[in-house]
Design a protein around this motif. Structure first.
Motif, mmCIF file in Angstrom:
data_model
loop_
_atom_site.group_PDB
_atom_site.id
_atom_site.type_symbol
_atom_site.label_atom_id
_atom_site.label_comp_id
_atom_site.label_asym_id
_atom_site.label_seq_id
_atom_site.Cartn_x
_atom_site.Cartn_y
_atom_site.Cartn_z
ATOM 1 N N SER A 38 0.829 -1.215 0.000
ATOM 2 C CA SER A 38 0.000 0.000 0.000
ATOM 3 C C SER A 38 0.861 1.262 0.000
ATOM 4 C CB SER A 38 -0.933 0.005 1.214
ATOM 5 O OG SER A 38 -0.191 0.187 2.416
ATOM 6 N N LEU A 39 2.160 1.122 0.308
ATOM 7 C CA LEU A 39 3.064 2.268 0.293
ATOM 8 C C LEU A 39 3.490 2.654 -1.121
ATOM 9 C CD1 LEU A 39 5.338 1.135 3.262
ATOM 10 C CD2 LEU A 39 3.857 3.152 3.272
ATOM 11 N N VAL A 40 3.271 1.759 -2.095
ATOM 12 C CA VAL A 40 3.646 2.051 -3.483
ATOM 13 C C VAL A 40 2.588 2.979 -4.067
ATOM 14 C CG1 VAL A 40 4.188 1.081 -5.748
ATOM 15 C CG2 VAL A 40 4.762 -0.201 -3.666
ATOM 16 N N GLN A 41 3.017 4.156 -4.448
ATOM 17 C CA GLN A 41 2.054 5.194 -4.825
ATOM 18 C C GLN A 41 1.411 4.958 -6.183
ATOM 19 O OE1 GLN A 41 4.266 8.857 -4.352
ATOM 20 N NE2 GLN A 41 4.045 8.840 -2.129
ATOM 21 N N ASP A 42 2.124 4.362 -7.107
ATOM 22 C CA ASP A 42 1.587 4.116 -8.450
ATOM 23 C C ASP A 42 0.808 2.793 -8.442
ATOM 24 O OD1 ASP A 42 1.133 3.393 -11.096
ATOM 25 O OD2 ASP A 42 3.049 4.155 -11.808
ATOM 26 N N PRO A 43 -0.546 2.836 -8.601
ATOM 27 C CA PRO A 43 -1.343 1.592 -8.519
ATOM 28 C C PRO A 43 -0.932 0.554 -9.562
ATOM 29 C CG PRO A 43 -2.749 3.543 -8.509
ATOM 30 C CD PRO A 43 -1.374 4.013 -8.843
ATOM 31 N N GLU A 44 -0.594 1.015 -10.777
ATOM 32 C CA GLU A 44 -0.211 0.065 -11.834
ATOM 33 C C GLU A 44 1.086 -0.648 -11.469
ATOM 34 O OE1 GLU A 44 1.915 -1.622 -15.005
ATOM 35 O OE2 GLU A 44 2.566 0.316 -14.164
ATOM 36 N N LEU A 45 2.041 0.111 -10.939
ATOM 37 C CA LEU A 45 3.325 -0.461 -10.528
ATOM 38 C C LEU A 45 3.102 -1.474 -9.400
ATOM 39 C CD1 LEU A 45 6.279 0.254 -11.449
ATOM 40 C CD2 LEU A 45 6.460 1.585 -9.347
ATOM 41 N N ARG A 46 2.288 -1.085 -8.439
ATOM 42 C CA ARG A 46 1.997 -1.968 -7.299
ATOM 43 C C ARG A 46 1.359 -3.262 -7.765
ATOM 44 N NH1 ARG A 46 -0.740 1.435 -4.278
ATOM 45 N NH2 ARG A 46 -2.801 0.964 -5.120
#
Length: 909
Positions: A809-817
């Protein structure tokens, strides 16, 4: 009662003991909190049946961290207790890895006592204490742990009265009060001298007592095996155990390890060795109360007393000893020796060498033995003489390590200063040109520059460090000086260049045949490519006249377990290291020389850790010739050696494991490894999957957001920077293996310890099902693959999918996450399922002891992980907003969070 039933009962007894002791300590912690007025934390104590909900009070991180520290202590103590019970129920030789089992295995292989002695005489084991940034606890916290552990040991005595038990509990509560109010984390980065003082504590204050027990255990096992004690005693100090350290000598990527630091470190180690010997001699004197009226006093003893009283040059001490212990000549002599050493500690002249002190000890030994006091000699003199052999006047050997690229820069500066054509570009010369130049230069004894001339920053640092070693050699001889280790050895010139630098610093010795280096130059092969090139490099090195001129029958080679794993993943790295040792050992046999491998193992499985005796058993046949060095890094030093019972156990594992492995490797042919035919393709598939992930677009950004790597780079855990070059770029290549593993561990991915293994196994099962079936049928006969997959399985069990999702959830880019979590979760499930298929059972069924230690930690760890995710989000927001002051104010809570999770997982990097 069958043995299997007894084993199961002992396991269950151990589980009950853990629960019982943990409950007792947690109740003591509750009393301590109440006494300190921290009553709002008591409802949140772990393992009390309550599950915290809502916002947690400040102090919960520290509460859980201390709770985990108590659990770790309990598990260590229970493990020792169950080993004792197992010995009582099943016999001493039922415990794998210790002396009774090792001697039994050697006997069953057909070796007679004198043949076992022959094996033991070649065994030379040296743990090397290092101070990488993995030890998260301050030394003062470890002191409180030792005090608590001592009380825990005392609590096991079954015959205390109720009053005595109440008193003991009060001491426990007091110790926990002190622990609670002792600052747990490093708010200021520790300096090298503090790290060295911590290492000296183990070397001077703990290991000597462990050696007494270790020697006793070995002697008892030898006798119990029915072997004659005189055969063992005639062989002398076998097997050989000594100690090394890198602290103050390891300058690879550590700019704070200056020549002055190395000089000070050597002095600190020497002073500590003299302190150790003074303490031991003082204790010896107290046992030598033999009266001159009841024993024959040889003239040599009387003469030596007079000589020492004279050279002591202190009439007051000499007269005092004469009046107090003059009727006890052996005590008198030992007391004078101790007094002389005490003055030497403080800088006065004293014994010139350990051999001089050994001669005085031998005089005492021989003369009391002549009086028939053989037991006194056996129990008090022999152990001290053995310690003198082990520690000398140096305590531990200090290796000097530097990176090959740094050496290239130093040589370039040196050649440029000397006016050598194109010398400033030495680092980019082709290998043939470098070797040709070095070979020509090393035939000459003259340096490039006069003393005092500076060549450049890197050149001056290397040369000044070597000059420190030269001065130590001139004053004290080679004792205390280890090897010159070249990390990232890529080619022959990386090793020959060290000789050139040594010549410049006056470290080389002139002989009729040419220059000789008094210190061993050791390659360190770390990456997969370097491991593949290693046999050719070693062959050329051993063929070189400078190396042959040393006329040594042994060459040390260091292997790096951290960067190879970071480079290509756990399975591929393990196989590359295995194959590398096979090929290097073949080169050594060609040159009729023994290799002494120095295994640069870290504190986690992803950096080479694993049970020592299983690690040795999995080494390629023929690679163990008796010599064995191994790094002990950071937190593993405290985990293995912080208390006497544990220290003795782990040192015995090292010595007994090295002995049985050496005996087995002496056989002309080792057992055929049934998994070897599968490993090239499994390794290739695993490497491709691992490297594809790391090289994917956006992976570095994902990694830096999903783990607390940025917090670790700003932490104060160790004196060494997180990056080799000090750059703050986002390069995995520049990042040290320790924070790489530490960050994945904190976020419960454990990714370097398993990723790629599932893909490799699945590709074999899908593409060649009949071969997968064969692997499944035969792989348990492979010590190498069995050891490696057991370690992979341990990492999988320690990872947690739900916690991974929290950190994602700390990854800001949803696609990257979404993209990377899909890949990682799929590989996690694939690896777990394939291993369960191979073993026909999951880890909880097959390894209940490990399942217990993981399960008991999980609930409090989840609370800590959620706290850390929230803290990371808040801290990063402040950093991005430029609110540096607020971010810095929040950071101690972040450090405490890292420390608490490390305590819960019993590992960092």
């Amino acid at each position: 009662m069958t043995s299997s039933t007894t084993r199961e009962e002992l396991r269950l007894q151990g589980f009950d003991l853990i629960d019982e002791n943990l409950s007792f300590l947690i109740s003591c912690l509750a009393d301590a909190l109440e006494s300190l007025g921290e009553t709002d934390l008591i409802p949140y104590l772990p393992w009390t049946g309550t599950v915290p909900e809502g916002e947690l009070p400040e102090g919960t991180q520290q509460l859980y961290s201390v709770g985990f520290q108590l659990l770790n202590m309990v598990e260590e103590r229970v493990a020792a207790a169950i080993r004792r019970e197992r010995e009582k129920e099943l016999g001493a030789d039922s415990i794998r890895g210790l002396w009774p089992r090792a001697l039994k295995d050697m006997t069953e292989s057909g070796l007679k006592p004198d043949e076992i002695i022959d094996v033991l005489s070649t065994v030379n084991v040296q743990p090397v204490l290092t101070a990488h940034p993995t030890e998260a606890k301050r030394s003062s916290v470890r002191e409180r742990h030792r005090a608590l552990y001592d009380q825990l040991v005392r609590s096991e005595y079954p015959k205390y009265t109720e009053r005595e038990r109440r008193r003991l509990r009060e001491r426990m509560v007091t110790a926990l009060e002190t622990l609670w109010r002792t600052g747990e984390i490093h708010l200021v980065r520790p300096d090298i001298y503090r790290e060295l003082r911590d290492a000296i504590h183990y070397l001077r204050d703990l290991f000597p007592a462990a050696l007494n027990r270790l020697d006793l255990h070995f002697t008892e096992a030898w006798r119990d095996a029915g072997f004659p004690l005189e055969t063992l005693r005639e062989a002398g100090n076998v097997p050989v155990l000594s100690f090394g350290t890198w602290i103050g000598g390891d300058r690879d990527g550590h700019p704070l390890v200056t020549p002055e630091v190395t000089d000070t470190a050597l002095g600190m180690l020497r002073r500590a060795a003299l302190q150790l010997l003074h303490r031991e001699l003082t204790q010896l004197a107290s046992h030598l109360t033999l009266s001159r009226h009841l024993n024959d006093v040889p003239e040599e003893v009387e003469t030596r007393i007079d000589e020492l009283a004279f050279v002591l040059d202190d009439e007051e001490i000499a007269n005092d000893l004469h009046h107090r212990v003059g009727e006890e000549p052996w005590r008198h002599l030992a007391s004078l020796m101790a007094a002389r050493l005490e003055k030497q500690v403080n800088g006065a002249p004293g014994y010139e060498s350990p051999e001089d002190l050994a001669a005085d000890l031998k005089l005492i030994s021989d003369s009391i033995t002549a009086n028939g006091c053989t037991l006194i000699e056996e129990q008090h003199l022999r152990p001290l003489r053995q310690k003198l052999e082990i520690f000398g006047f140096h305590l531990a050997t200090l290796d000097v390590r530097q990176n090959s690229e740094f050496h290239d820069q130093a040589i370039s500066q040196l050649l440029a200063a000397a006016g050598i054509e194109d010398g400033e570009n030495y680092g980019s010369w082709p290998e043939e040109q470098r070797v040709e130049f070095l070979n020509k230069e090393l035939k000459s004894t003259r340096p490039f520059l006069h003393d005092g001339l500076q060549a450049g920053e890197q050149a001056d640092l290397v040369l000044d460090a070597y000059r420190v070693l030269t001065m130590h050699l001139d004053e004290y001889g080679p004792d205390g000086l280890g090897a010159l280790i070249v990390s990232m050895t890529r080619q022959l010139s990386d090793l020959l260049g060290v000789f050139l630098l040594a010549r410049e610093a006056g470290l080389m010795i002139r002989t009729d045949e040419g220059l000789v280096c008094p210190l061993e130059v050791v390659p360190l092969f770390e990456t997969m490519d370097d491991l593949e090139r290693a046999p050719g490099i070693l062959d050329a090195f051993l063929s070189h006249e400078l190396v042959q001129r040393r006329q040594a029958d042994e060459q040390q080679v260091m292997l790096g377990y951290s960067d190879s794993n970071k480079d290509c993943g756990i399975l591929t790295a393990a196989w590359a290291l295995h194959r590398g040792q096979q090929n290097l050992s073949e080169v050594a046999r060609k040159h009729d020389i023994k290799l002494r491998y120095f295994h640069g193992r870290g504190g986690t499985i992803s950096r080479g850790a694993g049970p020592t005796h299983w690690f040795m058993a999995a080494l390629p046949h023929g690679s163990m010739n008796g010599g064995f060095r191994m790094t002990e890094q950071g937190e593993t030093i405290a985990q293995k050696y912080a208390n006497l019972a544990n220290a003795t156990y782990h040192l015995e594992l090292l010595l007994a494991g090295a002995a049985i492995t050496t005996a087995q490797h002496r056989q002309p042919q080792g057992p055929v490894d049934p998994a070897e035919e599968f490993l090239p393709e499994l390794s290739k598939a695993s490497q491709e999957a691992y490297q594809q992930l790391l090289r994917s677009d956006g992976f570095i950004e994902f990694y830096r957001e999903v783990t607390p790597i940025d917090a670790l780079e700003n932490s104060r855990i160790g004196s060494r920077p997180a990056r080799r070059t000090g750059k703050k770029g986002h390069s995995i290549a520049d990042l040290r293996a320790i924070p790489w593993v530490f960050s994945w561990t904190q976020a419960r991915f454990y990714l370097p310890g398993w990723f790629g293994v599932g893909t490799a196994l699945e590709s074999l099962r899908n593409e060649q099902p009949e071969r997968f079936a064969k692997l499944k049928q035969e792989f348990r006969g492979s010590t190498f693959l069995g050891y490696t997959l057991t370690n992979v399985e341990t990492n999988l069990a320690s990872a947690n999918l739900e916690v991974m999702e929290q950190y994602s959830s700390l990854v800001q880019d949803p696609e990257l996450r979404e993209r990377f979590m899909t890949i990682i979760v799929a590989e996690f499930n694939r690896t777990r399922d394939l291993l369960a298929d191979l073993y026909d059972a999951d880890i909880h069924t097959r390894r209940p002891r490990m399942a217990k230690t993981l399960d008991i930690r999980e609930a409090p760890l989840r609370v800590l992980h959620q706290q850390q995710v929230d803290l990371l989000r808040e801290w990063r927001g402040l950093v991005q907003a430029g609110k540096d002051h607020e971010a810095e104010a929040l950071f101690p809570r972040m450090l405490l969070s890292i420390n608490a999770i490390a305590a819960g997982l019993r590992t960092t990097g």
